[in-house]
Design an enzyme around this catalytic site. Structure first.
Site, mmCIF file in Angstrom:
data_model
loop_
_atom_site.group_PDB
_atom_site.id
_atom_site.type_symbol
_atom_site.label_atom_id
_atom_site.label_comp_id
_atom_site.label_asym_id
_atom_site.label_seq_id
_atom_site.Cartn_x
_atom_site.Cartn_y
_atom_site.Cartn_z
ATOM 1 N N PRO A 31 0.246 1.045 9.318
ATOM 2 C CA PRO A 31 0.986 1.736 8.255
ATOM 3 C C PRO A 31 0.144 1.829 6.985
ATOM 4 O O PRO A 31 -0.527 0.869 6.613
ATOM 5 C CB PRO A 31 2.205 0.828 8.031
ATOM 6 C CG PRO A 31 1.778 -0.523 8.517
ATOM 7 C CD PRO A 31 0.814 -0.271 9.638
ATOM 8 N N CYS A 33 0.622 3.386 3.011
ATOM 9 C CA CYS A 33 1.343 4.094 1.953
ATOM 10 C C CYS A 33 0.483 5.214 1.407
ATOM 11 O O CYS A 33 -0.707 5.025 1.151
ATOM 12 C CB CYS A 33 1.636 3.144 0.794
ATOM 13 S SG CYS A 33 3.021 2.082 1.082
ATOM 14 N N ALA A 65 4.896 2.166 4.860
ATOM 15 C CA ALA A 65 6.011 1.379 4.336
ATOM 16 C C ALA A 65 7.049 2.332 3.758
ATOM 17 O O ALA A 65 6.765 3.094 2.840
ATOM 18 C CB ALA A 65 5.523 0.420 3.264
ATOM 19 N N GLN A 108 7.559 1.949 9.448
ATOM 20 C CA GLN A 108 7.603 0.590 8.908
ATOM 21 C C GLN A 108 8.702 0.537 7.844
ATOM 22 O O GLN A 108 8.594 1.199 6.806
ATOM 23 C CB GLN A 108 6.261 0.212 8.281
ATOM 24 C CG GLN A 108 6.247 -1.247 7.821
ATOM 25 C CD GLN A 108 4.988 -1.631 7.072
ATOM 26 O OE1 GLN A 108 4.587 -0.932 6.142
ATOM 27 N NE2 GLN A 108 4.365 -2.734 7.450
ATOM 28 N N TYR A 191 5.679 -8.846 0.279
ATOM 29 C CA TYR A 191 6.871 -8.063 -0.044
ATOM 30 C C TYR A 191 8.130 -8.894 0.251
ATOM 31 O O TYR A 191 8.033 -10.067 0.597
ATOM 32 C CB TYR A 191 6.822 -6.709 0.679
ATOM 33 C CG TYR A 191 5.649 -5.885 0.188
ATOM 34 C CD1 TYR A 191 5.561 -5.525 -1.162
ATOM 35 C CD2 TYR A 191 4.589 -5.537 1.020
ATOM 36 C CE1 TYR A 191 4.466 -4.816 -1.653
ATOM 37 C CE2 TYR A 191 3.487 -4.824 0.532
ATOM 38 C CZ TYR A 191 3.432 -4.471 -0.803
ATOM 39 O OH TYR A 191 2.351 -3.786 -1.290
ATOM 40 N N ARG A 239 5.788 -7.040 11.233
ATOM 41 C CA ARG A 239 4.454 -7.313 10.694
ATOM 42 C C ARG A 239 4.548 -8.555 9.820
ATOM 43 O O ARG A 239 5.434 -8.653 8.967
ATOM 44 C CB ARG A 239 3.958 -6.124 9.866
ATOM 45 C CG ARG A 239 2.468 -6.217 9.598
ATOM 46 C CD ARG A 239 1.916 -4.959 8.971
ATOM 47 N NE ARG A 239 0.572 -4.723 9.471
ATOM 48 C CZ ARG A 239 -0.356 -4.042 8.809
ATOM 49 N NH1 ARG A 239 -0.094 -3.510 7.641
ATOM 50 N NH2 ARG A 239 -1.554 -3.882 9.317
ATOM 51 N N LEU A 309 -10.310 -4.979 9.110
ATOM 52 C CA LEU A 309 -11.748 -4.733 9.259
ATOM 53 C C LEU A 309 -12.197 -4.694 10.711
ATOM 54 O O LEU A 309 -13.217 -5.277 11.067
ATOM 55 C CB LEU A 309 -12.552 -5.727 8.430
ATOM 56 C CG LEU A 309 -12.649 -5.326 6.949
ATOM 57 C CD1 LEU A 309 -13.473 -6.339 6.156
ATOM 58 C CD2 LEU A 309 -13.262 -3.937 6.787
ATOM 59 N N ARG A 332 -8.051 1.764 7.344
ATOM 60 C CA ARG A 332 -9.077 2.555 6.650
ATOM 61 C C ARG A 332 -9.984 3.323 7.602
ATOM 62 O O ARG A 332 -10.390 4.452 7.306
ATOM 63 C CB ARG A 332 -9.888 1.632 5.729
ATOM 64 C CG ARG A 332 -9.074 1.173 4.534
ATOM 65 C CD ARG A 332 -9.674 -0.013 3.841
ATOM 66 N NE ARG A 332 -9.602 -1.227 4.654
ATOM 67 C CZ ARG A 332 -9.988 -2.427 4.251
ATOM 68 N NH1 ARG A 332 -10.479 -2.573 3.033
ATOM 69 N NH2 ARG A 332 -9.884 -3.475 5.043
#
Ligand SMILES: Cc1cc2nc3c(=O)[nH]c(=O)nc-3n(C[C@H](O)[C@H](O)[C@H](O)COP(=O)(O)O)c2cc1C
Length: 374
Positions: A31, A33, A65, A108, A191, A239, A309, A332
């Site tokens: 996920p 944003c 999210a 999510q 969160y 998650r 990563l 990413r």
């Protein structure tokens, strides 16, 4: 030729059934944003962004999210699923995805708790005070701000907690109506649900604070509510942050207990990230969260997702071959190279789905298939 009749050579391209959802390979789009919504409604940006990710050949697309209440948004431009208008805007994006791709799509569901009411990352990311035009008072398990410069959140009362739990349930019903294939409950990255789990952010003295059992109670209530309100047979995963990376905080041992409790309640998979609760020294590097996923995998029987990563094809394959996780997630790397799954397939001599319009892109020796062939 239908690729499912061909045995995969790699772990990465071996299909996985996550309850009713068939993942054609083990590559999960994590996920992310986009901070590009208006009043919680997805916009044309989401058409462009998810439209391209849907053509990536990944096994599962996880939508960013998505807040279950307006106050639960990290920023004023977060996606929400708390109104009919949000649901209609979401449907528009899903319709586009479904027109061109059969990739399973998860959402999510999230609430940012004390980390809500922030400015956009590319505008400095600062928390917007409640009195500012685009800010609001945040809410959290305890009235403890994340940083000294943040306005303290209001501590959730028991009635507030029922309201938030019911908002998760209502968003799950909207997700079911939208025909989404899966839900991921966001219990990571500092969160709201992670704020309940960690003793650093949860200092409540009622049944929802103190012992590990008490701190897990609200996140588990939320999981149950989401599970009950999403169609049976469609997976609900969670998650988690495997550790706060802070002495006296949430640990990997706590995470394993939480994962076992979730498994008992019908959780379909655990996605193991880390950190986000408060400033910490994190040993960031390739595979830095994989040992956390491996510990959770040893504690449960349900599939475990590793993330963080993971950028190289052989690296991803080795994580699966070593048995450290059942799936790998990329964030990413997918923004940088949305055809990562195609390139991984080419690297391993495997097969991946591609739209018919793109079949002529097939380099020599690489097999890509139209979705109808799969
Ligand atoms: C642009 C961006 C947005 C993100 N948004 C979310 C999000 O909505 N939910 C979440 O759990 N993690 C989010 N993350 C974290 C990623 O899902 C992922 O865990 C993290 O980037 C590490 O994976 P990577 O090294 O493959 O990027 C975001 C990351 C990026 C780069």
């Amino acid at each position: 030729m239908n690729p499912e009749t061909v045995l995969a050579k790699t772990h990465l391209f071996t299909p996985l059934d996550l309850e009713g959802a068939r993942l054609k390979n083990r590559i999960v789009i994590a996920p992310m944003c986009m901070y590009s919504a208006e009043a919680g409604c997805m916009t044309d940006w989401h058409l462009a962004h998810y439209g391209q990710l849907a053509l990536s050949g990944a096994g599962l697309l996880t939508i960013e999210a998505t807040s279950v209440t307006p106050e639960g948004r990290i920023t004023y431009a977060d996606v929400g699923l708390y109104s009919d208008a949000n649901e209609a805007a979401f449907a528009r994006v899903l319709t586009l995805i479904r027109q061109f791709s059969d990739i399973p799509v998860a959402v999510q569901l999230a609430h940012a708790g004390r980390k809500a009411s922030h400015d956009l990352p590319w505008r400095g990311d600062a928390q917007m005070p409640p009195e500012s035009a685009l800010g609001w008072r945040t809410e959290a398990p305890s009235a403890k701000a994340l940083t000294a410069s943040d306005a303290p959140p209001s501590a959730l009362t028991r009635d507030d907690m029922v309201r938030v739990r019911d908002a998760f349930a209502a968003a799950a019903r909207r997700a079911g109506r939208l025909g989404l294939d899966a839900i991921q409950v966001h219990g990571a990255h500092g969160y709201l649900l992670h704020q309940f789990l960690s003793p650093l952010s949860n200092t409540r003295d009622d049944d929802y604070g103190g012992s590990l059992e008490n701190r897990m109670r609200f996140p588990l209530d939320v999981f149950d509510a989401v599970r009950e309100n999403f169609p049976a047979g469609k997976p609900v995963s969670v998650r988690v942050s495997g550790t706060d990376w802070i002495d006296g905080g949430w640990t990997i041992e706590d995470t394993c207990v939480f994962a076992q409790e979730l498994e008992k309640r019908g959780c379909a998979a655990i996605h193991v990230s880390s950190g986000g609760l408060a400033a910490a020294k994190i040993p960031v590097g390739p595979n830095y969260q994989v040992p956390l996923a491996a510990k959770v995998k040893a504690a449960v029987k349900i599939p475990v997702v590793a993330v963080g990563l993971i950028t190289e094809f052989d690296q991803a394959e080795k994580i699966l071959a070593d048995g450290a996780a059942d799936l790998i997630a990329l964030a990413r790397a997918m923004l940088y190279d949305p055809r990562w799954p195609w390139h991984a397939a080419a690297h391993f001599g495997e097969q991946v789905a591609a739209p018919s319009q793109y079949l002529r892109a097939q380099p020599h020796g690489v097999k890509i298939f139209a979705p109808s062939e799969i």
